[in-house]
Design an enzyme around this catalytic site. Structure first.
Site, PDB file in Angstrom:
ATOM      1  N   ALA A 243       0.869  -1.411  -0.255  1.00  0.00           N
ATOM      2  CA  ALA A 243       0.258   0.042   0.349  1.00  0.00           C
ATOM      3  C   ALA A 243       0.975   1.159  -0.178  1.00  0.00           C
ATOM      4  CB  ALA A 243      -0.953   0.232   1.229  1.00  0.00           C
ATOM      5  N   ALA A 244       2.384   0.949  -0.170  1.00  0.00           N
ATOM      6  CA  ALA A 244       2.618   2.949  -0.670  1.00  0.00           C
ATOM      7  C   ALA A 244       2.428   3.465  -1.180  1.00  0.00           C
ATOM      8  CB  ALA A 244       4.466   2.027  -0.177  1.00  0.00           C
ATOM      9  N   GLY A 245       2.251   2.763  -2.658  1.00  0.00           N
ATOM     10  CA  GLY A 245       1.703   3.477  -3.532  1.00  0.00           C
ATOM     11  C   GLY A 245       0.606   3.950  -3.762  1.00  0.00           C
ATOM     12  N   ASP A 246      -0.232   3.198  -2.921  1.00  0.00           N
ATOM     13  CA  ASP A 246      -2.031   3.883  -3.181  1.00  0.00           C
ATOM     14  C   ASP A 246      -1.201   4.892  -1.962  1.00  0.00           C
ATOM     15  OD1 ASP A 246      -2.823   1.438  -4.796  1.00  0.00           O
ATOM     16  OD2 ASP A 246      -2.587   0.465  -2.775  1.00  0.00           O
TER      17      ASP A 246
END
Length: 324
Positions: A243-246
């Site tokens: 979820a880093a990109g999210d």
């Protein structure tokens, strides 16, 4: 991107319950790996991004999502409500809530398999009214024809359309023509633009007004018109990159919806994304707004060495700032 009045972010996309197993490494094809801890976390690209826009970004946030009529839906709704997201739920009686199966390695890498379930039922007619919405954030974990319909309706009503083109897939020009801001990683950029050895050239090949490419621990690069912007990553000890990109996408759109110029929005999104890597889980790793602001205050904005390294990584010349 000039300063504008604050608006509401609407996220239309997926919601999944993540089943996460920690292991020493991600299994190779045909390999069985003995895992350790097992946990469930609320996830899904759309839900993660909505949570990040509200929690890390501090923006008024709504979300259109589809859920099954089952026990897996409850923790997803509870997590989004806790983040301050207003929900527009399309309940599906015959389809289960989406799930994702994640193997998380000790090196903070992950491998993910998604069973979309109810996410596949999100239809064009489900998009709610856009009268108070300034930015619509989309991904590709829901039916492509619905994503196209949402983007075109938003564009027709003056809402800015942000597309995170993930998971990677070829996209019709019809969709790209309705996008104001495209957010991709290098693999997704390669799918859309071909060879990415020269990042600047690859960014210019895509006919969208603004494109942002995330580069993991190196940072990110963005093109607006002919202007390139560089944002080095914040240095952290990564525990889980899920979820880093999210988180980056949600925080970025929240900043834009609150009138921040793109370079500032990139810095805010990068800080939020870095903090998300320091905690396990998807939505559970999204940092609070105060934590993001604290990190921004601690880290100087003029790290010339980091910017020069990122410029070299991207094949750009830089004079201590953005390249025009």
């Amino acid at each position: 991107m000039s300063k504008a009045l604050s608006g509401t972010v609407l996220v239309a996309g997926s919601a999944n319950l993540d089943f996460v197993v920690r292991a020493s490494h991600i299994p190779a094809p045909g390999e069985t790996v003995l895992g350790r801890e097992f946990t469930t976390f609320p996830g899904g690209k759309g839900a993660n991004q909505a949570g990040a826009a509200a929690r890390a970004g501090g923006a008024a946030t709504r979300m259109l999502l589809a859920l099954g009529d089952d026990a897996y839906a409850a923790p997803l709704e509870a997590s989004l409500h806790a983040a301050g997201v207003t929900l527009h739920v399309q309940r599906q009686a015959t389809l289960p809530t989406g799930v994702a199966f994640i193997c998380l390695s000790d090196g903070a890498e992950n491998a993910i398999t998604v069973a979309p379930g109810a996410n596949n039922a999100l239809a064009p007619e489900h998009l709610p009214a856009l009268s108070t919405v300034s930015h619509l954030l989309l991904q590709l974990e829901t039916p492509l024809h619905s994503v196209i319909a949402y983007a075109e309706r938003a564009r027709a009503t003056g809402v800015r359309v942000v597309l995170n083109a993930a998971p990677a897939r070829a996209l019709p020009q019809r969709l790209l023509a309705a996008v104001d801001v495209l957010v991709v990683n290098e693999g997704e950029l390669a799918m859309l633009a071909g060879d990415v050895a020269d990042l600047g050239a690859a960014l210019r090949r895509l006919a969208v007004p603004c494109i942002v490419v995330t580069l993991g621990e190196a940072g990110c690069i963005a093109r607006v018109g002919e202007t390139m912007h560089l944002q080095p990553a914040f240095r952290i000890e990564a525990v889980d990159t899920t979820a880093a990109g999210d988180t980056f996408c949600g925080a970025l759109v929240a900043a834009l919806a609150q009138g921040e110029v793109l370079p500032t929005a990139l810095r805010i999104a990068s800080a939020a994304s870095a903090l998300a890597c320091t905690t396990l889980g998807a939505q559970s790793s999204i940092p609070a707004r105060d934590a993001v602001l604290s990190l921004l205050a601690r880290v100087p904005t003029d790290d010339v060495a980091a910017r020069a390294a990122l410029a070299q990584r991207c094949g750009l010349a830089v004079d201590g700032g953005d390249r025009h």
